[in-house]
Design a protein around this motif. Structure first.
Motif, short mmCIF file in Angstrom:
data_model
loop_
_atom_site.label_atom_id
_atom_site.label_comp_id
_atom_site.label_asym_id
_atom_site.label_seq_id
_atom_site.Cartn_x
_atom_site.Cartn_y
_atom_site.Cartn_z
N LYS A 97 3.67 4.01 9.32
CA LYS A 97 4.38 4.68 8.23
C LYS A 97 5.73 4.02 7.98
CE LYS A 97 6.00 9.17 6.54
NZ LYS A 97 7.25 8.61 5.99
N SER A 98 6.44 3.67 9.03
CA SER A 98 7.75 3.04 8.83
C SER A 98 7.60 1.68 8.16
CB SER A 98 8.50 2.91 10.16
OG SER A 98 7.94 1.91 10.97
N GLU A 99 6.52 0.96 8.47
CA GLU A 99 6.28 -0.34 7.82
C GLU A 99 5.92 -0.15 6.34
OE1 GLU A 99 4.90 -2.51 11.98
OE2 GLU A 99 3.38 -2.12 10.44
N ASN B 277 1.98 -14.69 -13.13
CA ASN B 277 2.58 -13.38 -13.39
C ASN B 277 2.73 -12.66 -12.05
OD1 ASN B 277 3.41 -12.14 -15.68
ND2 ASN B 277 1.44 -11.21 -16.20
N ILE B 278 3.92 -12.51 -11.55
CA ILE B 278 4.11 -11.77 -10.29
C ILE B 278 4.32 -10.30 -10.63
CG2 ILE B 278 5.51 -11.50 -8.22
CD1 ILE B 278 6.09 -14.50 -8.33
N VAL B 279 3.33 -9.48 -10.26
CA VAL B 279 3.30 -8.08 -10.73
C VAL B 279 3.54 -7.06 -9.61
CG1 VAL B 279 1.83 -8.61 -12.71
CG2 VAL B 279 0.77 -7.97 -10.52
N GLY B 280 3.90 -7.54 -8.41
CA GLY B 280 4.16 -6.59 -7.34
C GLY B 280 4.13 -7.20 -5.96
N LEU B 281 3.91 -6.34 -4.96
CA LEU B 281 3.96 -6.76 -3.56
C LEU B 281 2.70 -6.35 -2.82
CD1 LEU B 281 7.58 -5.60 -2.57
CD2 LEU B 281 6.89 -7.80 -3.57
N MET B 282 2.42 -7.06 -1.75
CA MET B 282 1.35 -6.72 -0.82
C MET B 282 1.89 -6.81 0.59
SD MET B 282 -0.98 -8.12 1.56
CE MET B 282 -1.93 -9.61 1.29
N GLY B 283 1.37 -5.96 1.47
CA GLY B 283 1.76 -6.05 2.87
C GLY B 283 0.66 -5.52 3.77
N MET B 284 0.65 -6.00 5.00
CA MET B 284 -0.32 -5.57 6.00
C MET B 284 0.43 -5.00 7.20
SD MET B 284 -2.95 -8.79 5.84
CE MET B 284 -4.13 -8.07 6.96
N ALA B 285 0.13 -3.75 7.52
CA ALA B 285 0.80 -3.11 8.65
C ALA B 285 0.31 -3.68 9.98
CB ALA B 285 0.55 -1.60 8.60
N THR B 286 1.08 -3.44 11.01
CA THR B 286 0.69 -3.82 12.37
C THR B 286 -0.63 -3.14 12.75
OG1 THR B 286 3.03 -4.00 12.99
CG2 THR B 286 1.43 -3.81 14.79
N PHE B 287 -1.49 -3.87 13.46
CA PHE B 287 -2.76 -3.31 13.93
C PHE B 287 -2.47 -2.46 15.16
CE2 PHE B 287 -6.88 -3.56 16.19
CZ PHE B 287 -7.67 -3.00 15.20
N THR B 288 -2.30 -1.17 14.93
CA THR B 288 -1.93 -0.26 16.01
C THR B 288 -2.40 1.15 15.68
OG1 THR B 288 -0.05 0.71 17.20
CG2 THR B 288 0.35 0.11 14.93
N ASP B 289 -2.52 1.97 16.71
CA ASP B 289 -2.86 3.38 16.49
C ASP B 289 -1.60 4.23 16.28
OD1 ASP B 289 -5.61 2.99 16.77
OD2 ASP B 289 -5.50 3.16 18.95
N ASN B 290 -0.44 3.60 16.37
CA ASN B 290 0.82 4.32 16.24
C ASN B 290 1.12 4.59 14.76
OD1 ASN B 290 3.50 5.14 16.07
ND2 ASN B 290 4.17 3.84 17.77
N MET C 91 -1.11 -1.87 -0.49
CA MET C 91 -1.02 -1.65 0.96
C MET C 91 -1.97 -0.53 1.34
SD MET C 91 2.77 0.09 1.43
CE MET C 91 3.13 1.76 0.83
N GLY C 92 -2.55 -0.69 2.52
CA GLY C 92 -3.51 0.29 3.00
C GLY C 92 -4.92 -0.28 3.05
N MET C 93 -5.58 -0.09 4.21
CA MET C 93 -6.94 -0.55 4.40
C MET C 93 -7.77 0.62 4.93
SD MET C 93 -6.28 -4.51 5.65
CE MET C 93 -5.40 -4.15 7.16
N SER C 94 -8.99 0.34 5.40
CA SER C 94 -9.90 1.43 5.76
C SER C 94 -9.27 2.46 6.69
CB SER C 94 -11.18 0.88 6.41
OG SER C 94 -12.02 0.29 5.45
#
Length: 219
Positions: free
Chosen positions: A164-166, A146-159, A189-192
Protein backbone atom coordinates in the motif's frame (compact mmCIF):
# COMPACT_ATOMS: atom_id res chain seq x y z
CA UNK A 1 -13.69 -21.72 -13.39
CA UNK A 2 -13.54 -21.03 -17.10
CA UNK A 3 -11.66 -18.07 -18.57
CA UNK A 4 -15.00 -16.51 -19.50
CA UNK A 5 -16.32 -16.87 -15.94
CA UNK A 6 -13.06 -15.55 -14.48
CA UNK A 7 -13.34 -12.45 -16.68
CA UNK A 8 -16.99 -11.94 -15.78
CA UNK A 9 -16.16 -12.28 -12.10
CA UNK A 10 -13.33 -9.72 -12.26
CA UNK A 11 -15.21 -7.26 -14.48
CA UNK A 12 -18.25 -7.36 -12.20
CA UNK A 13 -16.17 -5.90 -9.37
CA UNK A 14 -14.23 -3.24 -11.30
CA UNK A 15 -15.17 0.44 -11.17
CA UNK A 16 -16.20 1.76 -14.58
CA UNK A 17 -13.08 3.88 -14.99
CA UNK A 18 -10.65 0.97 -14.46
CA UNK A 19 -9.19 -0.73 -17.55
CA UNK A 20 -8.40 -4.44 -17.39
CA UNK A 21 -5.30 -5.64 -19.23
CA UNK A 22 -5.40 -9.44 -19.58
CA UNK A 23 -1.80 -10.58 -19.07
CA UNK A 24 -1.47 -13.38 -21.59
CA UNK A 25 2.29 -14.02 -21.56
CA UNK A 26 3.22 -17.71 -22.02
CA UNK A 27 -0.45 -18.58 -22.72
CA UNK A 28 -1.45 -20.23 -26.03
CA UNK A 29 -3.59 -18.42 -28.61
CA UNK A 30 -6.46 -20.83 -27.88
CA UNK A 31 -6.71 -19.46 -24.33
CA UNK A 32 -6.44 -15.86 -25.51
CA UNK A 33 -9.26 -16.54 -27.96
CA UNK A 34 -11.45 -17.77 -25.11
CA UNK A 35 -10.90 -14.41 -23.43
CA UNK A 36 -11.48 -12.61 -26.74
CA UNK A 37 -14.75 -14.47 -27.29
CA UNK A 38 -15.78 -13.38 -23.78
CA UNK A 39 -15.29 -9.75 -24.82
CA UNK A 40 -11.71 -9.01 -23.74
CA UNK A 41 -9.88 -6.75 -26.20
CA UNK A 42 -6.75 -5.61 -24.32
CA UNK A 43 -3.93 -8.12 -23.86
CA UNK A 44 -0.55 -7.61 -22.18
CA UNK A 45 2.63 -9.44 -23.14
CA UNK A 46 6.15 -9.13 -21.74
CA UNK A 47 8.14 -10.56 -24.67
CA UNK A 48 7.99 -8.74 -27.99
CA UNK A 49 8.55 -11.83 -30.14
CA UNK A 50 5.66 -13.67 -28.48
CA UNK A 51 3.41 -10.63 -28.86
CA UNK A 52 4.28 -10.31 -32.56
CA UNK A 53 3.46 -13.97 -33.19
CA UNK A 54 0.09 -13.68 -31.43
CA UNK A 55 -0.73 -10.40 -33.19
CA UNK A 56 -0.12 -12.03 -36.55
CA UNK A 57 -2.76 -14.73 -36.05
CA UNK A 58 -5.36 -13.04 -33.83
CA UNK A 59 -8.16 -10.55 -34.63
CA UNK A 60 -6.97 -7.08 -35.50
CA UNK A 61 -9.27 -5.19 -33.13
CA UNK A 62 -7.13 -6.33 -30.19
CA UNK A 63 -5.09 -3.66 -28.38
CA UNK A 64 -1.68 -5.08 -27.49
CA UNK A 65 0.11 -3.70 -24.46
CA UNK A 66 3.82 -4.32 -23.94
CA UNK A 67 4.14 -4.64 -20.17
CA UNK A 68 7.65 -6.05 -19.82
CA UNK A 69 11.10 -4.48 -19.93
CA UNK A 70 11.85 -3.28 -23.46
CA UNK A 71 15.18 -3.69 -25.25
CA UNK A 72 15.77 -0.91 -27.75
CA UNK A 73 16.77 -3.26 -30.57
CA UNK A 74 13.38 -5.01 -30.38
CA UNK A 75 11.17 -1.92 -30.61
CA UNK A 76 11.01 -2.09 -34.42
CA UNK A 77 9.15 -5.41 -34.31
CA UNK A 78 6.18 -4.07 -32.34
CA UNK A 79 6.13 -0.49 -33.63
CA UNK A 80 3.63 -1.27 -36.45
CA UNK A 81 0.86 -2.33 -34.06
CA UNK A 82 1.54 -1.98 -30.33
CA UNK A 83 -1.16 0.07 -28.58
CA UNK A 84 0.66 0.98 -25.37
CA UNK A 85 4.14 0.48 -23.91
CA UNK A 86 4.05 0.32 -20.10
CA UNK A 87 7.74 0.23 -19.32
CA UNK A 88 9.36 3.34 -20.76
CA UNK A 89 12.32 3.90 -18.45
CA UNK A 90 14.91 6.01 -20.30
CA UNK A 91 15.28 8.84 -22.79
CA UNK A 92 17.20 6.55 -25.15
CA UNK A 93 14.32 4.07 -25.23
CA UNK A 94 11.85 6.90 -25.84
CA UNK A 95 13.93 8.14 -28.76
CA UNK A 96 13.97 4.65 -30.29
CA UNK A 97 10.20 4.25 -29.87
CA UNK A 98 9.71 7.64 -31.52
CA UNK A 99 12.02 6.73 -34.40
CA UNK A 100 10.27 3.42 -35.09
CA UNK A 101 6.76 4.88 -34.66
CA UNK A 102 7.61 7.60 -37.16
CA UNK A 103 8.44 4.96 -39.79
CA UNK A 104 4.87 3.67 -39.53
CA UNK A 105 3.26 7.10 -39.22
CA UNK A 106 1.98 6.18 -35.75
CA UNK A 107 1.87 7.85 -32.35
CA UNK A 108 2.46 5.29 -29.59
CA UNK A 109 1.08 5.80 -26.09
CA UNK A 110 3.62 5.09 -23.35
CA UNK A 111 3.78 4.98 -19.58
CA UNK A 112 6.86 5.88 -17.58
CA UNK A 113 7.85 3.02 -15.30
CA UNK A 114 8.62 4.30 -11.81
CA UNK A 115 10.64 2.04 -9.52
CA UNK A 116 8.55 1.67 -6.38
CA UNK A 117 9.70 -1.77 -5.17
CA UNK A 118 12.81 -2.28 -3.07
CA UNK A 119 13.87 -5.28 -5.18
CA UNK A 120 16.94 -4.94 -7.40
CA UNK A 121 15.29 -7.08 -10.08
CA UNK A 122 12.63 -4.45 -10.77
CA UNK A 123 13.24 -1.82 -13.45
CA UNK A 124 12.11 1.79 -13.44
CA UNK A 125 13.03 5.44 -13.08
CA UNK A 126 12.99 7.74 -10.08
CA UNK A 127 10.38 10.48 -9.94
CA UNK A 128 13.11 13.07 -10.60
CA UNK A 129 14.32 11.17 -13.67
CA UNK A 130 10.74 11.02 -14.94
CA UNK A 131 10.33 14.77 -14.44
CA UNK A 132 13.60 15.40 -16.27
CA UNK A 133 12.48 13.25 -19.21
CA UNK A 134 9.12 15.02 -19.44
CA UNK A 135 10.87 18.40 -19.39
CA UNK A 136 13.53 17.37 -21.90
CA UNK A 137 14.06 18.80 -25.36
CA UNK A 138 14.15 15.21 -26.58
CA UNK A 139 10.57 14.56 -25.43
CA UNK A 140 9.39 17.86 -26.87
CA UNK A 141 10.79 16.70 -30.22
CA UNK A 142 9.43 13.14 -29.95
CA UNK A 143 6.21 13.83 -31.83
CA UNK A 144 5.38 10.12 -32.24
CA UNK A 145 5.48 9.28 -28.53
CA UNK A 146 2.61 10.20 -26.20
CA UNK A 147 3.46 9.78 -22.50
CA UNK A 148 0.05 9.41 -20.87
CA UNK A 149 0.90 8.27 -17.33
CA UNK A 150 2.87 6.00 -15.03
CA UNK A 151 3.30 2.31 -14.32
CA UNK A 152 4.80 0.62 -11.29
CA UNK A 153 5.27 -2.84 -9.81
CA UNK A 154 5.07 -3.34 -6.07
CA UNK A 155 7.48 -5.50 -4.10
CA UNK A 156 6.65 -9.23 -4.23
CA UNK A 157 5.60 -9.64 -0.62
CA UNK A 158 2.64 -10.62 1.55
CA UNK A 159 3.08 -7.40 3.54
CA UNK A 160 -0.01 -5.42 2.49
CA UNK A 161 1.15 -2.32 4.37
CA UNK A 162 4.35 -2.22 2.34
CA UNK A 163 2.46 -2.74 -0.93
CA UNK A 164 0.00 0.00 0.00
CA UNK A 165 2.79 2.44 0.82
CA UNK A 166 4.41 1.73 -2.57
CA UNK A 167 1.11 2.23 -4.39
CA UNK A 168 0.43 5.43 -2.44
CA UNK A 169 3.88 6.72 -3.41
CA UNK A 170 3.24 5.99 -7.09
CA UNK A 171 -0.12 7.77 -6.92
CA UNK A 172 1.58 10.81 -5.37
CA UNK A 173 4.17 10.77 -8.19
CA UNK A 174 1.34 10.55 -10.71
CA UNK A 175 -0.56 13.48 -9.19
CA UNK A 176 2.57 15.63 -9.04
CA UNK A 177 3.63 14.91 -12.63
CA UNK A 178 0.07 15.25 -13.94
CA UNK A 179 -0.08 18.78 -12.55
CA UNK A 180 2.42 19.84 -15.23
CA UNK A 181 1.44 17.18 -17.81
CA UNK A 182 -2.36 17.40 -18.18
CA UNK A 183 -2.26 14.74 -20.90
CA UNK A 184 -1.75 12.16 -18.12
CA UNK A 185 -4.77 9.85 -17.82
CA UNK A 186 -3.38 6.40 -16.91
CA UNK A 187 -1.98 4.98 -13.70
CA UNK A 188 -1.13 1.31 -14.28
CA UNK A 189 -0.61 -0.56 -11.02
CA UNK A 190 -1.98 -3.73 -9.55
CA UNK A 191 -1.83 -7.38 -10.61
CA UNK A 192 -3.75 -10.56 -9.75
CA UNK A 193 -2.76 -10.58 -6.09
CA UNK A 194 -3.13 -6.90 -5.28
CA UNK A 195 -5.32 -5.16 -7.86
CA UNK A 196 -8.14 -4.38 -5.42
CA UNK A 197 -5.68 -2.62 -3.15
CA UNK A 198 -4.18 -0.82 -6.17
CA UNK A 199 -7.63 0.44 -7.22
CA UNK A 200 -8.24 1.69 -3.68
CA UNK A 201 -4.95 3.59 -3.98
CA UNK A 202 -5.97 5.24 -7.27
CA UNK A 203 -5.05 2.83 -10.07
CA UNK A 204 -7.18 3.01 -13.22
CA UNK A 205 -5.41 0.24 -15.15
CA UNK A 206 -4.71 -3.24 -13.77
CA UNK A 207 -2.65 -6.05 -15.24
CA UNK A 208 -4.24 -9.41 -14.41
CA UNK A 209 -3.00 -12.78 -15.64
CA UNK A 210 -3.32 -15.81 -13.37
CA UNK A 211 -6.75 -14.78 -12.06
CA UNK A 212 -7.99 -14.97 -15.67
CA UNK A 213 -5.93 -17.72 -17.29
CA UNK A 214 -4.87 -19.80 -14.28
CA UNK A 215 -1.36 -20.21 -12.89
CA UNK A 216 1.52 -19.79 -15.27
CA UNK A 217 3.85 -22.57 -16.33
CA UNK A 218 7.36 -21.30 -17.19
CA UNK A 219 8.81 -24.68 -18.17
Amino acid sequence: MSIKKNLQSINSTLPQDVTLVAVSKTKPVSKLMQAYDAGQRIFGENKIQEMVEKHDVMPKDIKWHMIGHVQRNKVKYMAPFVSMIHALDSIRLMEEINKQAMKHNRVIDCLLQIKIANEDSKFGMSKNDAQSLLNSKSYAESTNVNIVGLMGMATFTDNKDQIKSEFDYLKSCYDELKSTNPIFNTLSMGMSGDYNLAIDCGSNMIRVGSSIFGSRNYN
